[in-house]
Design a protein around this motif. Structure first.
Motif, mmCIF file in Angstrom:
data_model
loop_
_atom_site.group_PDB
_atom_site.id
_atom_site.type_symbol
_atom_site.label_atom_id
_atom_site.label_comp_id
_atom_site.label_asym_id
_atom_site.label_seq_id
_atom_site.Cartn_x
_atom_site.Cartn_y
_atom_site.Cartn_z
ATOM 1 N N UNK A 70 56.317 119.128 66.384
ATOM 2 C CA UNK A 70 57.648 118.577 66.136
ATOM 3 C C UNK A 70 57.648 117.082 66.417
ATOM 4 N N UNK A 71 58.355 116.346 65.598
ATOM 5 C CA UNK A 71 58.646 114.945 65.884
ATOM 6 C C UNK A 71 60.076 114.686 65.434
ATOM 7 N N UNK A 72 60.762 113.882 66.202
ATOM 8 C CA UNK A 72 62.154 113.593 65.889
ATOM 9 C C UNK A 72 63.017 113.629 67.136
ATOM 10 N N UNK A 73 64.309 113.821 66.928
ATOM 11 C CA UNK A 73 65.262 113.820 68.033
ATOM 12 C C UNK A 73 65.357 115.191 68.680
ATOM 13 N N UNK A 74 65.514 115.168 70.000
ATOM 14 C CA UNK A 74 65.781 116.388 70.751
ATOM 15 C C UNK A 74 67.138 116.199 71.400
ATOM 16 N N UNK A 75 68.089 116.964 70.942
ATOM 17 C CA UNK A 75 69.473 116.847 71.383
ATOM 18 C C UNK A 75 69.795 117.936 72.395
ATOM 19 N N UNK A 76 70.599 117.584 73.383
ATOM 20 C CA UNK A 76 71.012 118.586 74.367
ATOM 21 C C UNK A 76 71.990 119.587 73.761
ATOM 22 N N UNK A 77 72.679 119.203 72.668
ATOM 23 C CA UNK A 77 73.624 120.126 72.046
ATOM 24 C C UNK A 77 72.945 121.104 71.079
ATOM 25 N N UNK A 78 71.760 120.751 70.570
ATOM 26 C CA UNK A 78 71.031 121.634 69.661
ATOM 27 C C UNK A 78 69.527 121.487 69.918
ATOM 28 N N UNK A 79 69.056 121.998 71.061
ATOM 29 C CA UNK A 79 67.647 121.833 71.394
ATOM 30 C C UNK A 79 66.762 122.617 70.430
ATOM 31 N N UNK A 80 65.728 121.980 69.852
ATOM 32 C CA UNK A 80 64.912 122.660 68.850
ATOM 33 C C UNK A 80 64.107 123.827 69.412
ATOM 34 N N UNK A 81 63.777 123.776 70.679
ATOM 35 C CA UNK A 81 62.918 124.818 71.244
ATOM 36 C C UNK A 81 63.663 125.765 72.180
ATOM 37 N N UNK A 82 64.944 126.001 71.874
ATOM 38 C CA UNK A 82 65.664 127.073 72.551
ATOM 39 C C UNK A 82 65.350 128.332 71.753
ATOM 40 N N UNK A 83 64.525 129.193 72.335
ATOM 41 C CA UNK A 83 63.951 130.308 71.585
ATOM 42 C C UNK A 83 64.340 131.647 72.188
ATOM 43 N N UNK A 84 64.281 132.661 71.342
ATOM 44 C CA UNK A 84 64.489 134.032 71.817
ATOM 45 C C UNK A 84 63.148 134.757 71.781
ATOM 46 N N UNK A 85 63.003 135.678 72.719
ATOM 47 C CA UNK A 85 61.773 136.445 72.886
ATOM 48 C C UNK A 85 62.157 137.911 72.999
ATOM 49 N N UNK A 86 61.557 138.733 72.152
ATOM 50 C CA UNK A 86 61.871 140.164 72.176
ATOM 51 C C UNK A 86 60.593 140.976 72.196
ATOM 52 N N UNK A 87 60.640 142.035 72.982
ATOM 53 C CA UNK A 87 59.584 143.041 72.982
ATOM 54 C C UNK A 87 60.247 144.364 73.287
ATOM 55 N N UNK A 88 59.510 145.418 73.219
ATOM 56 C CA UNK A 88 60.075 146.759 73.382
ATOM 57 C C UNK A 88 60.902 146.851 74.665
ATOM 58 N N UNK A 89 62.197 147.085 74.489
ATOM 59 C CA UNK A 89 63.104 147.270 75.624
ATOM 60 C C UNK A 89 63.605 146.002 76.273
ATOM 61 N N UNK A 90 63.326 144.827 75.710
ATOM 62 C CA UNK A 90 63.762 143.580 76.362
ATOM 63 C C UNK A 90 64.076 142.496 75.329
ATOM 64 N N UNK A 91 65.000 141.618 75.694
ATOM 65 C CA UNK A 91 65.357 140.462 74.889
ATOM 66 C C UNK A 91 65.778 139.338 75.833
#
Length: 134
Positions: A70-91
């Motif tokens: 990634x290159x560019x702006x990282x904003x506190x209102x829309x962070x590019x690397x706010x991610x979700x992680x899911x596996x069996x029985x968890x999120x």
């Protein structure tokens, strides 16, 4: 100035500094590599989704990884690397790049475990530092 008044003043200045640091509107990065490795116990598959940077859902088999550059702006209102992680029985979710905490990271290597994400630090004390899920 009394000791109490000095303490209150120092505390006030510290709170003002921390509140302004958390409200950073945008930071520009030239090139940032975020790598996520499935380190879940129990031979579980991991699905990773970072919708602010990539609409795809990435299925990671045990021991495999996915990376984003990634290159560019990282904003506190829309962070590019706010991610979700899911596996069996968890999120869970986690922000894998926060400029005020990850300023030393041009290549961020994250290892996803049930207890939380762990980042590998290459500094003088090469080590993992684990975080709690958001």
């Amino acid at each position: 100035m009394s000791l109490f008044a000095r303490s209150v003043f120092i505390l006030w200045v510290l709170m003002l500094f921390l509140s302004s640091a958390n409200n950073v509107t945008a930071v520009t990065v030239n090139q940032l590599l975020i790598e996520v490795t499935n380190s879940l116990d129990g031979n579980l598959d991991l699905t990773v989704s970072c919708n602010n940077i990539d609409p795809a859902h990435h299925l990671l088999r045990p021991g495999t990884y996915h990376e984003w550059i990634y290159s560019g702006d990282i904003s506190s209102s829309k962070p590019p690397f706010f991610c979700s992680f899911q596996w069996q029985g968890a999120s869970h979710s986690f922000n894998m790049y926060v400029p005020i905490w990850d300023f030393d990271c041009e290549e961020c290597h994250w290892y996803i475990k049930q207890s939380g994400p762990c980042r590998w630090y290459y500094g003088t004390t090469r080590s993992y530092r684990c975080s709690k899920w958001n």
